[in-house]
Design an enzyme around this catalytic site. Structure first.
Site, PDB file in Angstrom:
ATOM      1  CG  ASP A  99      28.703 147.590  83.998  1.00 14.04           C
ATOM      2  OD1 ASP A  99      28.429 146.249  84.529  1.00 14.04           O
ATOM      3  OD2 ASP A  99      27.720 148.209  84.341  1.00 14.04           O
ATOM      4  CG  ASP A 120      25.487 143.125  86.129  1.00 11.98           C
ATOM      5  OD1 ASP A 120      25.782 144.102  86.395  1.00 11.98           O
ATOM      6  OD2 ASP A 120      25.301 141.386  86.247  1.00 11.98           O
ATOM      7  CD  GLU A 143      24.047 145.842  90.543  1.00 15.23           C
ATOM      8  OE1 GLU A 143      23.056 145.605  90.436  1.00 15.23           O
ATOM      9  OE2 GLU A 143      24.499 143.867  89.886  1.00 15.23           O
ATOM     10  CG  HIS A 199      21.328 151.035  84.394  1.00 13.12           C
ATOM     11  ND1 HIS A 199      21.941 149.804  85.646  1.00 13.12           N
ATOM     12  CD2 HIS A 199      20.917 148.823  84.359  1.00 13.12           C
ATOM     13  CE1 HIS A 199      22.310 149.610  86.508  1.00 13.12           C
ATOM     14  NE2 HIS A 199      22.140 148.759  85.176  1.00 13.12           N
ATOM     15  CG  ASP A 200      19.506 147.323  87.542  1.00  7.19           C
ATOM     16  OD1 ASP A 200      19.180 147.694  86.476  1.00  7.19           O
ATOM     17  OD2 ASP A 200      20.788 147.009  88.343  1.00  7.19           O
TER      18      ASP A 200
HETATM   19  C1  NOJ Z   1      22.506 144.167  87.556  1.00  8.52           C
HETATM   20  C2  NOJ Z   1      23.028 144.911  86.950  1.00  8.52           C
HETATM   21  O1  NOJ Z   1      22.838 146.366  86.973  1.00  8.52           O
HETATM   22  C3  NOJ Z   1      21.116 145.190  85.642  1.00  8.52           C
HETATM   23  O2  NOJ Z   1      20.600 145.726  84.940  1.00  8.52           O
HETATM   24  C4  NOJ Z   1      21.274 143.539  85.404  1.00  8.52           C
HETATM   25  O3  NOJ Z   1      19.721 143.135  84.475  1.00  8.52           O
HETATM   26  C5  NOJ Z   1      22.003 142.627  85.719  1.00  8.52           C
HETATM   27  N1  NOJ Z   1      22.815 142.355  87.136  1.00  8.52           N
HETATM   28  C6  NOJ Z   1      21.977 141.071  85.537  1.00  8.52           C
HETATM   29  O4  NOJ Z   1      23.091 141.267  84.637  1.00  8.52           O
END
Ligand code: NOJ
Length: 556
Positions: A126, A228, A292, A353-354
């Site tokens: 990541d 990210d 992402e 994970h989000d």
């Molecule tokens: C995206 C990530 O997947 C998330 O978990 C994170 O909180 C935010 N970006 C900030 O980095």
């Protein structure tokens, strides 16, 4: 109801792509590893603890590499493992070129990489370039004085005339994205927590330093990066206010009250992405760049870059975001296929994970259908750890909440802890994750849904995933073959995957009631998500039970 699909819809599509077919098939045979491959996301805090502190670590991952190879995935993407105060559990990095002691050491990482490569597994890291931790030495220096040589590494603005924040940009975790800095009398910008100040990507030094970070890990041998919030990197040069979102309503996160027109997806971001890609390409062309990106399809596909010199895979989250029914999903898939630039390779993500887990969104029975969809659509699939055993979201008692989003905007269901609970390995204490109390609770049904339990059952979710992965691996049609539409009907979403003589018909019943559909030709079932139906011939209607997905080989 039995609907007959018109052969026309299939051949129409064939007609439009046939010119390209011959040319692409030669190229596709040399498809890079990441087009055939399947990615598996590891959230390292929750995968496997090896030192009894209740938090997963690199040694834990090393110990599970045999499992991942057995499962049949091709690459692991590990969420951040760098030194971090953990305000956002690693997405706030204090040192980009080291490993957080909670996870291990650089030497552990090198062993992980070696062990993964020995087993034929690639390793993706990541990369979090949009913001650092507020404890990063650059930021500590930058906030000392306005004249600091590091000042311009970050985004500082004077207050608005009324003394308030410079504009209306919100933080994704609630409140303003601007934090007042008393010492220097300016605001700094943070799209996420105030502990995550945004870097100023218009500053060439930021670019140089961050590309060096990429090289640091590429030199060690990593196979690529998931970047990210790639679409956030560049902000409007004039910092204009974002427009209000007319569609915002209660229940949506507060930051969605405005459309992030000026704070993200700015045209200049594509130069940065192309530069990142060029850094990866210095290493010979098989290192993978994933972005992402949460954007509508037509915007998302711009991240492939001019002449495909951007991200190899702009992450496609539309299976997460789209209403789960045949009509909506079919439309998304078709729109995506149509929007892809020529030669742009698709990809699909089912959970991360989000976002809530797939089992929590559609139920465990339907999650099996989703697995079949993920692993048979055209494009690189990403599996979120634990989805392969049917892990569900876990209710987190208020006193155990960890996620800063939930802590800042409580009780509205935005918290991300439920989908980050420890991997369920076996029936021993803490599901085999840790000998100590884990950082997040173990699911109450962990004993029934664990690797150990499911390995023994030929009909478990784990066995299904493993079979699907094995089938995909041996099939050119399913891995790199063409996608052809077959008009879906009622609750059944269906399509063809084709490669030379090999043709598969995939029919997915997205509802908990039986359904039927007539395939474009006679076929033979090779896999079902619910029953042993192998070898069953389908002459006319293909009957599907509730929540059943089927892969059938078309007869020549
Ligand atoms: C995206 C990530 O997947 C998330 O978990 C994170 O909180 C935010 N970006 C900030 O980095």
């Amino acid at each position: 109801m039995v609907a007959r699909m018109s052969d026309r819809s299939v051949s129409d599509r064939r007609g439009t792509v046939s010119g390209l077919m011959e040319a692409t098939s030669v190229l596709q045979e040399q498809a890079p590893w990441w087009q055939r491959g399947v990615i598996y996301q590891i959230y390292p805090r929750s995968f496997q603890d090896s030192n009894g502190d209740g938090i997963g670590d690199l040694e834990g991952i090393i110990g599970r590499l045999d499992y991942l190879a057995w499962l049949g995935v091709d690459a692991i993407w590990i969420s951040p493992i760098y030194p971090s105060p953990m305000a956002d559990f690693g997405y706030d990095i204090a040192d980009y070129k080291d490993i957080d002691p909670r996870f291990g050491t650089l030497a552990d990482f090198d062993r992980l990489l070696e062990g993964a490569h020995r087993r034929g597994l690639r390793v993706l890291l990541d990369f979090v370039p949009n913001h650092t931790s507020d404890r990063h030495p650059w930021f500590i220096e930058a906030r000392k004085t306005r004249e600091s040589p590091m000042r311009d590494m970050y985004i500082w603005r004077d207050p608005a005339p009324d003394g308030g924040p410079p504009n209306n940009w919100p933080s994704e975790f609630g409140g303003s994205a601007w934090e007042w800095d008393e010492t220097t009398g300016q605001y700094y910008y943070h799209a996420f927590l105030k502990e995550q100040p945004d870097l100023n990507w218009r500053n060439p030094r930021v670019r140089r330093e961050m590309y060096d970070v990429l090289r640091f890990w590429l030199d060690r041998g990593v196979d690529g990066f998931r970047v990210d919030v790639m679409w956030h990197l560049i902000k409007d040069a004039e910092f204009r206010d974002n427009p209000e979102n007319p569609d915002w309503h209660e229940g949506m996160p507060p930051h969605k009250k405005v459309l992030n027109l000026y704070s993200a997806d700015r045209p200049e971001v594509h130069d940065v992405v192309a530069e990142m890609r060029a850094v990866l390409d210095e290493y010979g062309g098989d290192r993978l760049l994933i972005g992402e990106i949460y954007l509508p399809l037509t915007r998302l596909v711009t991240y492939y870059g001019r002449d495909l010199q951007g991200a190899h895979l702009p992450f496609n989250f539309h299976l997460i975001l789209t209403q789960w029914d045949a009509r909506h999903i079919e439309r998304q898939v078709q729109e995506y296929e149509a929007a892809l630039p020529e030669g742009g390779w698709p990809n699909w993500v089912l959970s991360n994970h989000d976002k809530p887990r797939i089992a929590a969104r559609v139920g465990r029975d339907q999650a099996r259908v989703a697995a079949m969809m993920l692993l048979t659509l055209r494009g690189t699939p990403t599996i979120y750890y634990g989805d392969e055993i049917g892990m569900d979201d876990v209710e987190i008692p208020p006193e155990r909440v960890q996620d800063p989003f939930e802590l800042r905007v409580p009780g509205q269901g935005f918290g991300r802890d439920p989908q980050r609970t420890p991997m369920q390995w076996d029936t021993s204490v803490n599901a085999g994750f840790s000998t100590a109390a884990p950082w997040l609770p173990i699911a109450p049904d962990a004993a029934d849904y664990s690797v150990e339990t499911e390995r023994a059952h030929p009909h478990s979710m784990l066995s299904l995933y493993r079979k699907l992965l094995a089938l995909r691996r041996r099939s050119e049609a399913l891995s790199i073959g063409r996608y052809a539409t077959v008009q879906s009907s009622g609750s059944v979403f269906c399509y063809l995957r084709e490669w030379k003589e090999e043709r598969y018909f995939i029919a997915l019943n997205l509802r908990p009631e039986p359904a039927a559909i007539v395939p474009p030709d006679k076929c033979r079932i090779i896999m079902s998500t619910v029953d042993d139906r192998e070898e069953e011939r389908v002459e006319d209607a293909l009957r599907l039970s509730a929540d059943e997905g089927v892969i059938a080989a078309m007869e020549a």
